[in-house]
Design a protein around this motif. Sequence first.
Motif: not given
Length: 201
Positions: A36, A67, A70, A149, A152
């Motif tokens: 991350e 991120e 996360h 994700e 992303h």
Amino acid sequence: MTDDLHEFLGGATPLGWIEAALANQELMLLDHANCEKKAAGTAFQLMFRYTDKPDLQHRMSRLAREELRHFEQVLTLIRRRGIALRQVSSSRYAAGLRELARNHEPFRLADTLVIGAFIEARSCERFALLVPHLDEELGRFYHGLLKSEARHFQDYLKLAYLYGERADVEATVARVRVREYELMSEADGEFRFHSGVPAAA
Ligand SMILES: [Fe+2]
Ligand SMILES: [Fe+2]
């Protein structure tokens, strides 16, 4: 997980990796925290390198924040579980993929974005595979992450097509797909979130 993500990847994670992940959950969480942090770092690097591209600036700034959030979530989970923080070396995966990027522009940018798309897509695929086998807390957390994700993955791919030439990006996707599949499915010396199948598993 979306169908296009499955199509994008060259193949599914082997069962041997899933078994290794379930047997090494502390190590997985420590390496996941690193991943991350590195994902945020990659976004920052792109922001500093390509200061003249507004779409990239905006997307990568949002991505870096996400991120880092996360990272904080994994860190909280690690601490709650009483896992001691320690140095965990990087797997061969990201470095192996970065070798595929050409080092001259405009290809360097488009290639880096395609590689980013693969890393995000594989993370999403692996979170989805792990979820049914995890305890309730970790399962819920990873289920939440796989949606980000997947987004992303889309963000990176859209930017690759925005700054690259279509046929060239398609050729890069095909090239990276082959290597990515090798790196994550072949025998590996160690278990990591993006490793191949550890030899000892
Ligand atoms: Fe993330
Ligand atoms: Fe991500």
